[in-house]
Design a protein around this motif. Structure first.
Motif, PDB file in Angstrom:
ATOM      1  N   HIS A  14     -26.307 -28.165 -27.353  1.00 29.10           N
ATOM      2  CA  HIS A  14     -24.889 -28.673 -26.635  1.00 29.10           C
ATOM      3  C   HIS A  14     -23.781 -27.979 -26.982  1.00 29.10           C
ATOM      4  N   PHE A  15     -22.849 -27.475 -26.275  1.00 30.42           N
ATOM      5  CA  PHE A  15     -21.895 -26.524 -26.491  1.00 30.42           C
ATOM      6  C   PHE A  15     -20.456 -27.246 -26.521  1.00 30.42           C
ATOM      7  N   GLY A  16     -19.561 -26.772 -27.378  1.00 31.94           N
ATOM      8  CA  GLY A  16     -18.133 -27.123 -27.027  1.00 31.94           C
ATOM      9  C   GLY A  16     -17.641 -26.264 -26.239  1.00 31.94           C
ATOM     10  N   ASP A  17     -16.176 -26.508 -26.188  1.00 34.39           N
ATOM     11  CA  ASP A  17     -15.445 -25.566 -25.202  1.00 34.39           C
ATOM     12  C   ASP A  17     -14.958 -24.402 -25.727  1.00 34.39           C
ATOM     13  N   GLY A  18     -15.171 -24.196 -26.867  1.00 32.06           N
ATOM     14  CA  GLY A  18     -15.088 -22.914 -27.533  1.00 32.06           C
ATOM     15  C   GLY A  18     -13.503 -22.692 -28.028  1.00 32.06           C
ATOM     16  N   THR A  19     -13.172 -21.738 -29.084  1.00 31.30           N
ATOM     17  CA  THR A  19     -11.875 -21.337 -29.379  1.00 31.30           C
ATOM     18  C   THR A  19     -11.679 -20.119 -29.364  1.00 31.30           C
ATOM     19  N   ARG A  20     -10.581 -19.526 -28.677  1.00 31.53           N
ATOM     20  CA  ARG A  20     -10.413 -18.153 -28.532  1.00 31.53           C
ATOM     21  C   ARG A  20      -9.324 -17.769 -29.609  1.00 31.53           C
ATOM     22  N   LEU A  21      -9.718 -16.663 -30.533  1.00 26.87           N
ATOM     23  CA  LEU A  21      -8.920 -16.327 -31.599  1.00 26.87           C
ATOM     24  C   LEU A  21      -8.363 -14.829 -31.346  1.00 26.87           C
ATOM     25  N   SER A  22      -7.118 -14.761 -31.544  1.00 30.45           N
ATOM     26  CA  SER A  22      -6.630 -13.394 -31.339  1.00 30.45           C
ATOM     27  C   SER A  22      -5.915 -12.986 -32.607  1.00 30.45           C
ATOM     28  N   ILE A  23      -5.701 -11.730 -32.748  1.00 32.29           N
ATOM     29  CA  ILE A  23      -5.263 -11.188 -33.967  1.00 32.29           C
ATOM     30  C   ILE A  23      -3.807 -10.552 -33.429  1.00 32.29           C
ATOM     31  N   LEU A  24      -2.725 -11.076 -34.200  1.00 29.50           N
ATOM     32  CA  LEU A  24      -1.339 -10.658 -33.914  1.00 29.50           C
ATOM     33  C   LEU A  24      -0.814  -9.093 -34.572  1.00 29.50           C
ATOM     34  N   THR A  78     -16.346 -31.129 -29.928  1.00 32.01           N
ATOM     35  CA  THR A  78     -15.040 -31.109 -29.927  1.00 32.01           C
ATOM     36  C   THR A  78     -14.610 -29.723 -31.007  1.00 32.01           C
ATOM     37  N   GLN A  79     -14.139 -28.727 -30.278  1.00 32.72           N
ATOM     38  CA  GLN A  79     -13.430 -27.570 -30.877  1.00 32.72           C
ATOM     39  C   GLN A  79     -12.222 -27.583 -30.834  1.00 32.72           C
ATOM     40  N   SER A  80     -11.510 -27.179 -31.958  1.00 31.02           N
ATOM     41  CA  SER A  80     -10.013 -27.091 -31.999  1.00 31.02           C
ATOM     42  C   SER A  80      -9.713 -25.915 -32.797  1.00 31.02           C
ATOM     43  N   PRO A  81      -8.511 -25.418 -32.736  1.00 33.89           N
ATOM     44  CA  PRO A  81      -7.604 -25.231 -31.462  1.00 33.89           C
ATOM     45  C   PRO A  81      -8.433 -24.729 -30.213  1.00 33.89           C
ATOM     46  N   LYS A  82      -7.919 -24.779 -29.158  1.00 31.77           N
ATOM     47  CA  LYS A  82      -8.596 -24.009 -28.101  1.00 31.77           C
ATOM     48  C   LYS A  82      -7.895 -22.339 -27.926  1.00 31.77           C
ATOM     49  N   TYR A  83      -6.925 -22.201 -28.556  1.00 33.85           N
ATOM     50  CA  TYR A  83      -6.372 -20.777 -28.747  1.00 33.85           C
ATOM     51  C   TYR A  83      -5.935 -20.792 -30.132  1.00 33.85           C
ATOM     52  N   LEU A  84      -6.217 -19.655 -30.750  1.00 31.83           N
ATOM     53  CA  LEU A  84      -5.587 -19.529 -32.221  1.00 31.83           C
ATOM     54  C   LEU A  84      -5.346 -18.142 -32.322  1.00 31.83           C
ATOM     55  N   PHE A  85      -4.179 -17.940 -33.185  1.00 32.63           N
ATOM     56  CA  PHE A  85      -3.746 -16.574 -33.317  1.00 32.63           C
ATOM     57  C   PHE A  85      -3.687 -16.394 -35.027  1.00 32.63           C
ATOM     58  N   ARG A  86      -3.884 -15.152 -35.456  1.00 32.79           N
ATOM     59  CA  ARG A  86      -4.053 -14.914 -36.666  1.00 32.79           C
ATOM     60  C   ARG A  86      -3.241 -13.632 -36.887  1.00 32.79           C
ATOM     61  N   LYS A  87      -2.682 -13.481 -38.294  1.00 33.34           N
ATOM     62  CA  LYS A  87      -2.063 -12.071 -38.577  1.00 33.34           C
ATOM     63  C   LYS A  87      -3.137 -11.398 -39.556  1.00 33.34           C
ATOM     64  N   GLU A  88      -3.256 -10.094 -39.509  1.00 34.52           N
ATOM     65  CA  GLU A  88      -3.992  -9.577 -40.140  1.00 34.52           C
ATOM     66  C   GLU A  88      -3.873  -9.926 -41.643  1.00 34.52           C
ATOM     67  N   GLY A  89      -5.138  -9.816 -42.182  1.00 34.33           N
ATOM     68  CA  GLY A  89      -5.096 -10.290 -43.768  1.00 34.33           C
ATOM     69  C   GLY A  89      -5.225 -11.750 -43.874  1.00 34.33           C
ATOM     70  N   GLN A  90      -5.029 -12.556 -43.050  1.00 32.35           N
ATOM     71  CA  GLN A  90      -5.045 -14.133 -43.299  1.00 32.35           C
ATOM     72  C   GLN A  90      -6.460 -14.735 -42.856  1.00 32.35           C
ATOM     73  N   ASN A  91      -6.767 -15.509 -43.582  1.00 41.03           N
ATOM     74  CA  ASN A  91      -7.932 -16.336 -43.307  1.00 41.03           C
ATOM     75  C   ASN A  91      -7.486 -17.460 -42.409  1.00 41.03           C
ATOM     76  N   VAL A  92      -8.621 -17.666 -41.373  1.00 42.29           N
ATOM     77  CA  VAL A  92      -8.507 -18.845 -40.514  1.00 42.29           C
ATOM     78  C   VAL A  92      -9.619 -19.835 -40.063  1.00 42.29           C
ATOM     79  N   THR A  93      -9.367 -20.962 -40.084  1.00 38.47           N
ATOM     80  CA  THR A  93     -10.530 -21.945 -40.159  1.00 38.47           C
ATOM     81  C   THR A  93     -10.699 -22.726 -38.637  1.00 38.47           C
ATOM     82  N   LEU A  94     -11.686 -22.572 -37.976  1.00 34.72           N
ATOM     83  CA  LEU A  94     -12.192 -23.089 -36.791  1.00 34.72           C
ATOM     84  C   LEU A  94     -12.833 -24.420 -36.695  1.00 34.72           C
TER      85      LEU A  94
END
Lengths: 109, 115
Positions: free
Chosen positions: B105-115, B5-21
């Motif tokens: 075995h693979f998860g469904d993935g998380t798509r990370l985008s930069i705002l 299980t991967q979460s979240p499915k979609y993730l948005f990040r501002k520049e300069g921020q750390n983010v954890t998948l």
């Protein structure tokens, strides 16, 4: 360092036609190769591995060490074969898989 | 239902921020992996872990960090040092590392985008 090359990003064939997805590799050791498949809206999953010499869903792949190839073949393509296919090489020393860039197969009706 | 299980499915990040998948598996697998998938480049290995409290860098580890405090969990942190973090991230696991015929075995993935 190992490398896997899939020269075709996109491949289209008609239903019932033979299909071959190409995969070439470079590796100094004894290669262990796999094909993974990702159908639309599904997870990436193992299709077949060369060590098993198996046929899955009508697909076969033969390791050709002389040509350093592991092409995936099916004599009669079906529409449900449409998917993204990845060739992968296992490195025993690094204990990791190296994937090719993938080939998107479309089987036309 | 066993799986990854991967979460979240979609993730948005501002520049300069750390983010954890997040990546969690209930398959009792020893080895876990993080890949990055970019169009036309296939899957590239970021980090992998063969056992709890141990992990190794993959081919593109710069700008990423991981931890493996529990067998079932292998979170990936995308740090502000990662210059081009926009991508699709896949987590995978195998029963044991170093055994080549173990399928991943693979998860469904998380798509990370930069705002």
């Amino acid at each position: 360092a190992q490398r896997v090359t899939q020269p075709e990003k996109l491949l289209s064939v008609f239903k019932g036609a033979p299909v071959e997805l190409k995969c070439n590799y470079s590796y100094s050791g004894s290669p262990e190769l796999f094909w993974y498949v990702q159908y639309s809206r599904q997870r990436l999953q193992l299709l077949l591995r060369h060590i098993s010499r198996e046929s899955i869903k009508g697909f076969t792949a033969d390791l050709n060490k002389g040509e350093t190839s592991f092409h995936l073949k099916k004599p009669f393509a079906q529409e449900e074969d449409s998917a993204m296919y990845y060739c992968a090489l296992y490195s025993g020393s690094a204990r990791q898989l190296t994937f090719g860039s993938g080939t998107q197969l479309t089987v036309l009706p | 239902d066993g799986g990854i299980t991967q979460s979240p499915k979609y993730l948005f990040r501002k520049e300069g921020q750390n983010v954890t998948l997040s990546c969690e598996q209930n398959l009792n697998h020893d080895a876990m992996y993080w890949y990055r998938q970019d169009p036309g480049q296939g899957l590239r290995l970021i980090y992998y872990s063969q056992i709890v409290n141990d992990f190794q860098k993959g081919d593109i580890a710069e700008g990423y960090s991981v931890s493996r405090e529990k067998k079932e969990s292998f979170p990936l942190t995308v740090t502000s040092a990662q210059k081009n973090p926009t991508a699709f991230y896949l987590c995978a696991s195998t029963a044991a590392a170093g055994i080549s015929n173990q399928p991943q075995h693979f998860g469904d993935g998380t798509r990370l985008s930069i705002l």
